[in-house]
Write a protein that holds these residues in place. Sequence first.
Motif, PDB file in Angstrom:
ATOM      1  N   VAL A  37       1.122  -1.162   0.586  1.00 12.10           N
ATOM      2  CA  VAL A  37       0.045  -0.547   0.840  1.00 12.10           C
ATOM      3  C   VAL A  37      -0.907  -1.499   1.330  1.00 12.10           C
ATOM      4  O   VAL A  37      -1.023  -1.312   2.391  1.00 12.10           O
ATOM      5  N   GLY A  38      -0.973  -2.512   0.963  1.00 10.77           N
ATOM      6  CA  GLY A  38      -2.097  -3.455   0.701  1.00 10.77           C
ATOM      7  C   GLY A  38      -1.560  -4.346   1.829  1.00 10.77           C
ATOM      8  O   GLY A  38      -2.251  -4.610   2.829  1.00 10.77           O
ATOM      9  N   MET A  39      -0.311  -4.591   2.061  1.00 12.33           N
ATOM     10  CA  MET A  39      -0.644  -5.614   2.906  1.00 12.33           C
ATOM     11  C   MET A  39       0.426  -5.152   4.604  1.00 12.33           C
ATOM     12  O   MET A  39       0.083  -5.668   5.141  1.00 12.33           O
ATOM     13  N   THR A  40       0.422  -3.840   3.988  1.00 11.46           N
ATOM     14  CA  THR A  40       0.331  -2.634   5.321  1.00 11.46           C
ATOM     15  C   THR A  40      -0.347  -2.792   6.130  1.00 11.46           C
ATOM     16  O   THR A  40      -1.233  -3.002   7.462  1.00 11.46           O
ATOM     17  N   LEU A  41      -1.609  -2.497   5.165  1.00 13.04           N
ATOM     18  CA  LEU A  41      -3.548  -2.550   6.099  1.00 13.04           C
ATOM     19  C   LEU A  41      -3.546  -4.445   6.447  1.00 13.04           C
ATOM     20  O   LEU A  41      -4.301  -4.328   7.408  1.00 13.04           O
TER      21      LEU A  41
ATOM     22  N   GLY B 219       2.261   4.870  -3.104  1.00 15.39           N
ATOM     23  CA  GLY B 219       1.117   4.576  -2.894  1.00 15.39           C
ATOM     24  C   GLY B 219      -0.042   4.459  -2.496  1.00 15.39           C
ATOM     25  O   GLY B 219       1.238   5.489  -1.068  1.00 15.39           O
ATOM     26  N   ASP B 220      -0.541   4.742  -2.212  1.00 21.68           N
ATOM     27  CA  ASP B 220      -1.852   5.088  -1.401  1.00 21.68           C
ATOM     28  C   ASP B 220      -3.537   4.370  -1.103  1.00 21.68           C
ATOM     29  O   ASP B 220      -4.249   4.157  -2.525  1.00 21.68           O
ATOM     30  N   SER B 221      -4.087   4.268   0.076  1.00 20.90           N
ATOM     31  CA  SER B 221      -4.461   3.663  -0.163  1.00 20.90           C
ATOM     32  C   SER B 221      -4.955   3.800   1.175  1.00 20.90           C
ATOM     33  O   SER B 221      -4.468   3.794   2.600  1.00 20.90           O
ATOM     34  N   ALA B 222      -7.308   3.657   1.962  1.00 25.59           N
ATOM     35  CA  ALA B 222      -7.343   3.466   3.109  1.00 25.59           C
ATOM     36  C   ALA B 222      -8.143   2.839   3.566  1.00 25.59           C
ATOM     37  O   ALA B 222      -9.071   2.273   2.597  1.00 25.59           O
ATOM     38  N   TYR B 223      -8.720   2.164   4.491  1.00 31.85           N
ATOM     39  CA  TYR B 223      -9.970   1.056   4.909  1.00 31.85           C
ATOM     40  C   TYR B 223      -9.826   2.091   6.243  1.00 31.85           C
ATOM     41  O   TYR B 223      -9.871   2.097   6.968  1.00 31.85           O
TER      42      TYR B 223
ATOM     43  N   SER C  13     -17.145   8.611  10.883  1.00 36.16           N
ATOM     44  CA  SER C  13     -17.443   9.127   9.791  1.00 36.16           C
ATOM     45  C   SER C  13     -16.346   7.765   9.065  1.00 36.16           C
ATOM     46  O   SER C  13     -15.939   7.232   9.476  1.00 36.16           O
ATOM     47  N   ALA C  14     -16.736   7.398   7.839  1.00 39.19           N
ATOM     48  CA  ALA C  14     -15.858   6.454   7.469  1.00 39.19           C
ATOM     49  C   ALA C  14     -15.143   6.835   5.767  1.00 39.19           C
ATOM     50  O   ALA C  14     -15.790   7.867   4.843  1.00 39.19           O
ATOM     51  N   HIS C  15     -13.895   6.121   5.898  1.00 42.29           N
ATOM     52  CA  HIS C  15     -13.486   6.463   4.435  1.00 42.29           C
ATOM     53  C   HIS C  15     -12.538   4.978   3.661  1.00 42.29           C
ATOM     54  O   HIS C  15     -12.263   4.861   4.761  1.00 42.29           O
ATOM     55  N   PHE C  16     -13.213   4.995   2.262  1.00 45.30           N
ATOM     56  CA  PHE C  16     -11.983   4.068   1.549  1.00 45.30           C
ATOM     57  C   PHE C  16     -11.348   4.513   1.074  1.00 45.30           C
ATOM     58  O   PHE C  16     -11.652   5.149  -0.332  1.00 45.30           O
ATOM     59  N   GLU C  17     -10.142   4.016   0.012  1.00 51.11           N
ATOM     60  CA  GLU C  17      -9.631   5.037  -1.017  1.00 51.11           C
ATOM     61  C   GLU C  17      -8.496   3.383  -1.416  1.00 51.11           C
ATOM     62  O   GLU C  17      -8.352   2.694  -0.880  1.00 51.11           O
ATOM     63  N   HIS C  18      -8.532   3.770  -2.766  1.00 51.05           N
ATOM     64  CA  HIS C  18      -7.812   3.017  -3.723  1.00 51.05           C
ATOM     65  C   HIS C  18      -7.317   3.813  -4.937  1.00 51.05           C
ATOM     66  O   HIS C  18      -7.741   4.660  -5.356  1.00 51.05           O
ATOM     67  N   THR C  19      -6.058   2.790  -5.440  1.00 52.93           N
ATOM     68  CA  THR C  19      -5.705   3.999  -6.430  1.00 52.93           C
ATOM     69  C   THR C  19      -5.154   3.044  -7.383  1.00 52.93           C
ATOM     70  O   THR C  19      -5.634   1.705  -7.375  1.00 52.93           O
ATOM     71  N   VAL C  20      -5.940   3.880  -8.655  1.00 55.50           N
ATOM     72  CA  VAL C  20      -6.083   2.814  -9.913  1.00 55.50           C
ATOM     73  C   VAL C  20      -5.346   3.813 -10.670  1.00 55.50           C
ATOM     74  O   VAL C  20      -4.898   5.180 -11.338  1.00 55.50           O
TER      75      VAL C  20
ATOM     76  N   ILE D 297      -7.290  -1.017 -10.436  1.00 56.35           N
ATOM     77  CA  ILE D 297      -7.095  -0.536  -9.386  1.00 56.35           C
ATOM     78  C   ILE D 297      -5.839  -1.398  -9.231  1.00 56.35           C
ATOM     79  O   ILE D 297      -5.144  -3.304  -8.532  1.00 56.35           O
ATOM     80  N   LEU D 298      -4.778  -0.597  -8.146  1.00 61.03           N
ATOM     81  CA  LEU D 298      -3.268  -0.657  -7.617  1.00 61.03           C
ATOM     82  C   LEU D 298      -3.315  -1.035  -6.620  1.00 61.03           C
ATOM     83  O   LEU D 298      -1.989  -1.817  -6.082  1.00 61.03           O
ATOM     84  N   SER D 299      -3.912  -0.951  -5.933  1.00 56.26           N
ATOM     85  CA  SER D 299      -3.816  -0.848  -4.876  1.00 56.26           C
ATOM     86  C   SER D 299      -5.081  -2.464  -4.180  1.00 56.26           C
ATOM     87  O   SER D 299      -5.713  -2.748  -4.944  1.00 56.26           O
ATOM     88  N   THR D 300      -4.436  -2.508  -3.069  1.00 55.37           N
ATOM     89  CA  THR D 300      -6.264  -3.890  -2.517  1.00 55.37           C
ATOM     90  C   THR D 300      -6.380  -4.114  -0.996  1.00 55.37           C
ATOM     91  O   THR D 300      -5.264  -3.652  -0.250  1.00 55.37           O
ATOM     92  N   PHE D 301      -6.793  -4.606  -1.439  1.00 53.90           N
ATOM     93  CA  PHE D 301      -8.035  -5.190   0.055  1.00 53.90           C
ATOM     94  C   PHE D 301      -7.511  -6.340   0.838  1.00 53.90           C
ATOM     95  O   PHE D 301      -7.767  -6.484   1.730  1.00 53.90           O
ATOM     96  N   GLU D 302      -6.887  -7.775  -0.504  1.00 57.51           N
ATOM     97  CA  GLU D 302      -7.070  -8.729  -0.363  1.00 57.51           C
ATOM     98  C   GLU D 302      -6.396  -9.329   0.772  1.00 57.51           C
ATOM     99  O   GLU D 302      -6.953 -10.101   1.767  1.00 57.51           O
ATOM    100  N   PHE D 303      -5.134  -8.351   2.000  1.00 59.83           N
ATOM    101  CA  PHE D 303      -4.679  -8.898   2.673  1.00 59.83           C
ATOM    102  C   PHE D 303      -5.360  -8.668   3.820  1.00 59.83           C
ATOM    103  O   PHE D 303      -4.832  -8.955   5.139  1.00 59.83           O
ATOM    104  N   ILE D 304      -6.175  -7.439   3.961  1.00 54.69           N
ATOM    105  CA  ILE D 304      -7.370  -7.205   4.662  1.00 54.69           C
ATOM    106  C   ILE D 304      -8.135  -8.183   5.086  1.00 54.69           C
ATOM    107  O   ILE D 304      -8.541  -8.937   6.143  1.00 54.69           O
ATOM    108  N   GLN D 305      -8.792  -8.797   4.267  1.00 58.46           N
ATOM    109  CA  GLN D 305      -9.859  -9.870   4.468  1.00 58.46           C
ATOM    110  C   GLN D 305      -8.708 -11.313   4.150  1.00 58.46           C
ATOM    111  O   GLN D 305      -9.905 -11.967   4.865  1.00 58.46           O
ATOM    112  N   GLU D 306      -7.759 -11.341   4.156  1.00 56.36           N
ATOM    113  CA  GLU D 306      -7.510 -13.067   4.691  1.00 56.36           C
ATOM    114  C   GLU D 306      -7.573 -13.151   5.703  1.00 56.36           C
ATOM    115  O   GLU D 306      -7.535 -13.667   6.475  1.00 56.36           O
TER     116      GLU D 306
END
Length: 259
Positions: free
Chosen positions: A24-28, A108-112, A232-239, A248-257
């Motif tokens: 999911v993180g890679m997809t985002l 897997g489930d995450s939002a940004y 409205s804003a929405h952020f989500e991690h699966t833990v 934290i199982l999901s990740t925002f690292e690929f977005i930050q790259e």
Amino acid sequence: MNSRVIILKTDEEIEFMREANRLVGMTLGELSKHIRPGITTLELDRIGEEFIRDHGAVPTFLGYGGFPNSLCTSVNENVVHGIPNNKPLQEGDIISIDCGTKLRGFCGDSAYTFCVGEVSEEVKKLLRITKESLYKGIEQAKEGNRIGDIGSAVQTWCEKHGYSVVRELVGHGIGREMHEAPEVPNYGRRGIGPLIRNGMCIAIEPMINMGGKKVVFENDGWTVRTKDRKPSAHFEHTVAIRNGKADILSTFEFIQENN
């Protein structure tokens, strides 16, 4: 599913869930390369679905309860569950992308929430505080605490900065199914709700409004927007709760790259 039964996961199951959430993180991260004025949410949906399938998984949102697409794309005043369409994104928009995968039987489930081009400082602050509130909630996701401790932390942080918390939509347990027990509200009182235990896996997802907390459910049966039409804003991690604290199982690292 008995909605009251909380399914605790083994270490092995949590590792499977980590793989699904990493995807999911890679997809985002892949989607973040394409977010710009002029692209449509339908194009983003196509890119996301292709990426998920290319990595051996299926998009869990597609067909879920009749949902027609692979991503939830919610622009500006839309809080969550926006259906991708052919309307191009505009400079200054924000877009929440909620993404789910199923890989080897686990979800897997995450939002940004992303900025489209240059966004006003006022809106950037809403995104920053909402993202911070996610981590405030995660800090409380530890063995011996209660689910209410998570919501209380999110609510306190956001209301302190003058924002409001959506009541009608909440986070959730996750595992072999995308939505499991328990519900994880973004508001509440400390010391109430289900006990947090090792092996519990939950999706924590603050949905925070710049204006009032009231929302409207649109006629498409999915889209939820703010009643006052403010952003409205929405952020989500699966833990997962492991060794007493949140992993934290999901990740925002690929977005930050890519930003």
